[in-house]
Design a protein around this motif. Sequence first.
Motif, PDB file in Angstrom:
ATOM      1  N   THR A  42      46.119  41.003  36.131  1.00 12.15           N
ATOM      2  CA  THR A  42      45.499  39.683  35.920  1.00 12.15           C
ATOM      3  C   THR A  42      46.493  38.576  35.575  1.00 12.15           C
ATOM      4  O   THR A  42      46.084  37.429  35.424  1.00 12.15           O
ATOM      5  CB  THR A  42      44.420  39.753  34.816  1.00 12.15           C
ATOM      6  OG1 THR A  42      45.014  40.189  33.585  1.00 12.15           O
ATOM      7  CG2 THR A  42      43.286  40.696  35.216  1.00 12.15           C
ATOM      8  N   VAL A  43      47.772  38.897  35.475  1.00 14.76           N
ATOM      9  CA  VAL A  43      48.757  37.883  35.100  1.00 14.76           C
ATOM     10  C   VAL A  43      48.726  36.691  36.053  1.00 14.76           C
ATOM     11  O   VAL A  43      48.920  35.547  35.639  1.00 14.76           O
ATOM     12  CB  VAL A  43      50.177  38.493  34.982  1.00 14.76           C
ATOM     13  CG1 VAL A  43      50.728  38.902  36.338  1.00 14.76           C
ATOM     14  CG2 VAL A  43      51.115  37.521  34.276  1.00 14.76           C
ATOM     15  N   GLN A  44      48.431  36.943  37.321  1.00 16.17           N
ATOM     16  CA  GLN A  44      48.393  35.856  38.306  1.00 16.17           C
ATOM     17  C   GLN A  44      47.303  34.829  37.998  1.00 16.17           C
ATOM     18  O   GLN A  44      47.369  33.687  38.464  1.00 16.17           O
ATOM     19  CB  GLN A  44      48.163  36.445  39.691  1.00 16.17           C
ATOM     20  CG  GLN A  44      46.803  37.143  39.823  1.00 16.17           C
ATOM     21  CD  GLN A  44      46.629  37.879  41.114  1.00 16.17           C
ATOM     22  OE1 GLN A  44      47.097  37.419  42.145  1.00 16.17           O
ATOM     23  NE2 GLN A  44      45.956  39.012  41.063  1.00 16.17           N
ATOM     24  N   VAL A  48      44.256  28.895  36.700  1.00 12.24           N
ATOM     25  CA  VAL A  48      42.845  28.963  37.075  1.00 12.24           C
ATOM     26  C   VAL A  48      42.654  28.666  38.562  1.00 12.24           C
ATOM     27  O   VAL A  48      41.732  29.181  39.194  1.00 12.24           O
ATOM     28  CB  VAL A  48      41.968  28.058  36.176  1.00 12.24           C
ATOM     29  CG1 VAL A  48      42.169  26.598  36.494  1.00 12.24           C
ATOM     30  CG2 VAL A  48      40.503  28.436  36.258  1.00 12.24           C
ATOM     31  N   GLY A  49      43.544  27.888  39.151  1.00 11.97           N
ATOM     32  CA  GLY A  49      43.472  27.615  40.592  1.00 11.97           C
ATOM     33  C   GLY A  49      43.653  28.880  41.410  1.00 11.97           C
ATOM     34  O   GLY A  49      42.995  29.070  42.439  1.00 11.97           O
ATOM     35  N   ALA A  54      41.085  33.201  44.600  1.00 12.00           N
ATOM     36  CA  ALA A  54      40.810  34.631  44.755  1.00 12.00           C
ATOM     37  C   ALA A  54      39.319  34.944  44.785  1.00 12.00           C
ATOM     38  O   ALA A  54      38.937  36.090  45.005  1.00 12.00           O
ATOM     39  CB  ALA A  54      41.469  35.407  43.617  1.00 12.00           C
ATOM     40  N   GLY A  55      38.469  33.926  44.556  1.00 12.90           N
ATOM     41  CA  GLY A  55      37.024  34.148  44.637  1.00 12.90           C
ATOM     42  C   GLY A  55      36.278  34.064  43.319  1.00 12.90           C
ATOM     43  O   GLY A  55      35.058  34.215  43.284  1.00 12.90           O
ATOM     44  N   PRO A  73      31.959  37.237  42.349  1.00 17.41           N
ATOM     45  CA  PRO A  73      30.724  37.900  42.802  1.00 17.41           C
ATOM     46  C   PRO A  73      30.987  39.143  43.647  1.00 17.41           C
ATOM     47  O   PRO A  73      30.188  40.082  43.632  1.00 17.41           O
ATOM     48  CB  PRO A  73      30.010  36.824  43.622  1.00 17.41           C
ATOM     49  CG  PRO A  73      30.604  35.534  43.188  1.00 17.41           C
ATOM     50  CD  PRO A  73      32.017  35.843  42.777  1.00 17.41           C
ATOM     51  N   ALA A  74      32.100  39.183  44.368  1.00 18.33           N
ATOM     52  CA  ALA A  74      32.411  40.344  45.204  1.00 18.33           C
ATOM     53  C   ALA A  74      32.692  41.584  44.358  1.00 18.33           C
ATOM     54  O   ALA A  74      32.550  42.707  44.852  1.00 18.33           O
ATOM     55  CB  ALA A  74      33.604  40.041  46.103  1.00 18.33           C
ATOM     56  N   LEU A  75      33.073  41.388  43.105  1.00 20.48           N
ATOM     57  CA  LEU A  75      33.365  42.528  42.226  1.00 20.48           C
ATOM     58  C   LEU A  75      32.150  42.956  41.414  1.00 20.48           C
ATOM     59  O   LEU A  75      32.159  44.026  40.807  1.00 20.48           O
ATOM     60  CB  LEU A  75      34.516  42.181  41.272  1.00 20.48           C
ATOM     61  CG  LEU A  75      35.857  41.854  41.918  1.00 20.48           C
ATOM     62  CD1 LEU A  75      36.863  41.423  40.849  1.00 20.48           C
ATOM     63  CD2 LEU A  75      36.378  43.043  42.708  1.00 20.48           C
TER      64      LEU A  75
END
Length: 167
Positions: A42-44, A48-49, A54-55, A73-75
């Motif tokens: 999650t470092v990336q 927030v952009g 990333a969705g 939502p995909a997760l």
Amino acid sequence: MKRTAVLVAALLAVLGVCVAPANAVPAGAQVRMDLAKVRIATVQFHDVGTALDAGYVPVGGCVPGMGFHYLDPALAGPGLDPEQPELLVYAPTPSGRLRLVAVEWFAADADGDVNTAPDRPYLFGVGFDGPMAGHEPGMPVHYDLHAWVWEHNPDGMFTAFNPGVTC
């Protein structure tokens, strides 16, 4: 003395030095290693952009003691992946920017009953909070688990609310 032994065993395990049978990593050391993987994954999203690209999408306003939640939502389906949390949690800074403070996993309750919990999910040996009613219209009865991997929580790593986060 016991704490020192656990820390030495954890350091040796991280370095790959085997001083005990395979799979004998102390539970606390294993959780720290698993949370390190969450941080790497999650470092990336400190930007927030990047999370938006990333969705992840913002859901709701700022929750006192938590911050702003961004959901992918995909997760948000069946199955949990510790390295792909369904939600990212951001706290506002005094300048108005958002900083990543926590991640959250979400699991819908199989029977939709807030009075039963036979399907409570676990990650890192920790049971999710819930079951609880949805927080927004259309949100199912669910379980969730916060991990304050990017901001210290004096109340605990897996506690839902952090007294250091204000809106």
